[in-house]
Design a protein around this motif. Sequence first.
Motif, mmCIF file in Angstrom:
data_model
loop_
_atom_site.group_PDB
_atom_site.id
_atom_site.type_symbol
_atom_site.label_atom_id
_atom_site.label_comp_id
_atom_site.label_asym_id
_atom_site.label_seq_id
_atom_site.Cartn_x
_atom_site.Cartn_y
_atom_site.Cartn_z
ATOM 1 N N ARG A 8 0.835 -1.376 0.044
ATOM 2 C CA ARG A 8 -0.017 -0.075 -0.070
ATOM 3 C C ARG A 8 0.984 1.058 -0.121
ATOM 4 O O ARG A 8 0.508 2.181 -0.682
ATOM 5 C CB ARG A 8 -0.863 -0.073 1.170
ATOM 6 N N LEU A 9 1.968 1.096 0.763
ATOM 7 C CA LEU A 9 2.834 2.161 0.764
ATOM 8 C C LEU A 9 4.195 1.890 0.871
ATOM 9 O O LEU A 9 4.830 0.750 1.489
ATOM 10 C CB LEU A 9 2.632 2.888 2.190
ATOM 11 N N GLU A 10 5.291 2.819 0.196
ATOM 12 C CA GLU A 10 6.735 2.357 0.287
ATOM 13 C C GLU A 10 7.307 3.728 0.305
ATOM 14 O O GLU A 10 7.065 4.776 -0.450
ATOM 15 C CB GLU A 10 7.138 1.626 -0.917
ATOM 16 N N LEU A 11 8.138 3.828 1.279
ATOM 17 C CA LEU A 11 9.009 4.854 1.361
ATOM 18 C C LEU A 11 10.543 4.540 1.228
ATOM 19 O O LEU A 11 10.972 3.548 1.660
ATOM 20 C CB LEU A 11 9.021 5.533 2.978
ATOM 21 N N ILE A 12 11.300 5.174 0.449
ATOM 22 C CA ILE A 12 12.525 4.932 0.018
ATOM 23 C C ILE A 12 13.454 5.837 0.249
ATOM 24 O O ILE A 12 13.381 6.948 -0.325
ATOM 25 C CB ILE A 12 12.354 4.565 -1.579
ATOM 26 N N THR A 32 13.689 4.062 5.152
ATOM 27 C CA THR A 32 12.996 3.019 4.031
ATOM 28 C C THR A 32 12.098 1.965 4.889
ATOM 29 O O THR A 32 12.568 1.653 5.904
ATOM 30 C CB THR A 32 14.235 2.406 3.377
ATOM 31 N N LEU A 33 10.905 1.922 4.254
ATOM 32 C CA LEU A 33 9.992 1.009 4.997
ATOM 33 C C LEU A 33 8.834 0.583 3.996
ATOM 34 O O LEU A 33 8.769 1.580 2.904
ATOM 35 C CB LEU A 33 9.353 1.721 6.083
ATOM 36 N N ARG A 34 8.100 -0.406 4.106
ATOM 37 C CA ARG A 34 7.071 -0.699 3.630
ATOM 38 C C ARG A 34 5.861 -1.116 4.415
ATOM 39 O O ARG A 34 6.064 -1.927 5.348
ATOM 40 C CB ARG A 34 7.463 -1.915 2.627
ATOM 41 N N VAL A 35 4.625 -0.832 3.945
ATOM 42 C CA VAL A 35 3.320 -1.203 4.540
ATOM 43 C C VAL A 35 2.376 -1.884 3.677
ATOM 44 O O VAL A 35 2.346 -1.174 2.605
ATOM 45 C CB VAL A 35 2.690 -0.018 5.185
ATOM 46 N N GLY A 36 2.203 -3.333 3.805
ATOM 47 C CA GLY A 36 1.607 -3.999 2.782
ATOM 48 C C GLY A 36 -0.146 -3.622 2.827
ATOM 49 O O GLY A 36 -0.619 -3.214 3.772
ATOM 50 N N ILE A 57 4.567 13.431 5.982
ATOM 51 C CA ILE A 57 5.332 13.182 4.637
ATOM 52 C C ILE A 57 4.376 12.353 4.077
ATOM 53 O O ILE A 57 3.943 12.607 2.845
ATOM 54 C CB ILE A 57 6.552 12.665 4.789
ATOM 55 N N ILE A 58 3.940 11.233 4.552
ATOM 56 C CA ILE A 58 3.163 10.434 4.113
ATOM 57 C C ILE A 58 1.849 10.840 3.499
ATOM 58 O O ILE A 58 1.027 10.558 2.555
ATOM 59 C CB ILE A 58 2.770 9.248 4.689
ATOM 60 N N ALA A 68 11.806 8.943 -2.068
ATOM 61 C CA ALA A 68 10.569 8.633 -2.737
ATOM 62 C C ALA A 68 9.377 8.202 -1.919
ATOM 63 O O ALA A 68 9.649 7.500 -1.016
ATOM 64 C CB ALA A 68 10.840 7.772 -3.995
ATOM 65 N N VAL A 69 8.324 8.317 -2.249
ATOM 66 C CA VAL A 69 6.894 8.120 -1.452
ATOM 67 C C VAL A 69 6.044 7.463 -2.544
ATOM 68 O O VAL A 69 5.639 7.998 -3.612
ATOM 69 C CB VAL A 69 6.330 9.300 -0.691
ATOM 70 N N LEU A 70 5.930 6.211 -2.334
ATOM 71 C CA LEU A 70 4.987 5.374 -3.277
ATOM 72 C C LEU A 70 3.773 5.043 -2.665
ATOM 73 O O LEU A 70 3.806 4.347 -1.497
ATOM 74 C CB LEU A 70 5.692 4.138 -3.996
ATOM 75 N N LEU A 71 2.281 5.143 -3.350
ATOM 76 C CA LEU A 71 1.347 4.598 -2.769
ATOM 77 C C LEU A 71 0.678 3.969 -4.032
ATOM 78 O O LEU A 71 0.771 4.098 -5.259
ATOM 79 C CB LEU A 71 0.318 5.780 -2.816
ATOM 80 N N ASP A 72 0.520 2.357 -3.356
ATOM 81 C CA ASP A 72 -0.033 1.716 -4.477
ATOM 82 C C ASP A 72 0.708 1.387 -5.772
ATOM 83 O O ASP A 72 0.485 1.092 -6.861
ATOM 84 C CB ASP A 72 -1.397 1.740 -5.052
ATOM 85 N N GLY A 73 2.140 1.523 -5.502
ATOM 86 C CA GLY A 73 3.127 1.034 -6.377
ATOM 87 C C GLY A 73 3.547 2.380 -7.301
ATOM 88 O O GLY A 73 4.512 2.326 -8.106
ATOM 89 N N ALA A 74 2.751 3.453 -7.231
ATOM 90 C CA ALA A 74 3.085 4.811 -8.112
ATOM 91 C C ALA A 74 3.896 5.733 -7.094
ATOM 92 O O ALA A 74 3.500 6.130 -6.173
ATOM 93 C CB ALA A 74 1.696 5.256 -8.587
ATOM 94 N N GLN A 75 5.052 6.387 -7.803
ATOM 95 C CA GLN A 75 5.689 7.391 -6.832
ATOM 96 C C GLN A 75 4.811 8.728 -6.906
ATOM 97 O O GLN A 75 4.016 9.044 -7.898
ATOM 98 C CB GLN A 75 6.939 7.616 -7.612
ATOM 99 N N THR A 76 4.829 9.450 -5.890
ATOM 100 C CA THR A 76 3.825 10.608 -5.847
ATOM 101 C C THR A 76 4.810 11.766 -5.374
ATOM 102 O O THR A 76 5.680 11.686 -4.532
ATOM 103 C CB THR A 76 2.854 9.972 -4.475
ATOM 104 N N THR A 77 3.971 12.909 -5.528
ATOM 105 C CA THR A 77 4.341 14.068 -4.795
ATOM 106 C C THR A 77 3.288 14.416 -3.959
ATOM 107 O O THR A 77 2.556 13.551 -3.631
ATOM 108 C CB THR A 77 4.170 15.376 -5.981
#
Length: 263
Positions: A8-12, A32-36, A57-58, A68-77
């Motif tokens: 659902r969420l990935e921080l890089i 860096t972390l992931r939340v499924g 930030i999230i 980078a912040v990704l939501l559902d696999g897509a990088q976001t601003t």
Amino acid sequence: MPGMPGDRLELIDIVSTYNEGGRRLKALDGVTLRVGAGEFVALVGPSGSGKSTLLDIIAGLLSPDSGAVLLDGAQTTAGQRLGRSAYMQQRDLLLPWRTTIGNAALGLEASGVARATAERRAGAQLERFGLGGFGAAYPAQLSGGMRQRTAFLRTMLPEKSLLLLDEPFGALDALTRADLQAWLALLWEQERPSVILVTHDVEEAIFLADRVLVLTARPGRIALELPVDLPRPRTRELLASPEFLSERTTLLNALGILHGQRT
């Protein structure tokens, strides 16, 4: 590195800085972390370790300096993240001139739902959130626990797939906090959103979460990731089990070491 299926969420490699006394200081350094999908993750760490900054930030309230912040696999601003999650901050932030139903409806109204419709949907959930009979009450007439339940109803009604909870029980007395922790565990079992919970309470983190992440003192870095291998649904009796106590000791030791390094 692309996210794993179901993330659902990935921080890089998130870095965030702020100004203090004319100096630029790091709040977060390489997080860096992931939340499924449907996963409950808790963040613990010393005060000032950047936990709330990470939630901002999230939520899209802040932009990181890098990463980078990704939501559902897509990088976001940051702008693209606004409104994608439901964010419950430390204070309940109820409006004193609105009733329980009126306050609970605010999240839906902010999403563009007409007030009458939003209040009707809020009213239909009062019993489930332990607020039956208090729909017409104002915040000053509610106990601390009921105020927090109202805030949770406001947070949950828009049905966002990602919940950000910033010490939602921190201001409550121990008995009320324990009651609401058990209530939240049951609610999460029913709804299964992805959750990031910031807390200073190690037992709360273990009781609620699938994984607990320990952040270092400023600048915040992830020092430990602890999978919580405890059965669900969870009840208060679990707190006395050897497995719970072992994980509690692991977290307390990690936090103690960090505290010693800081001092």
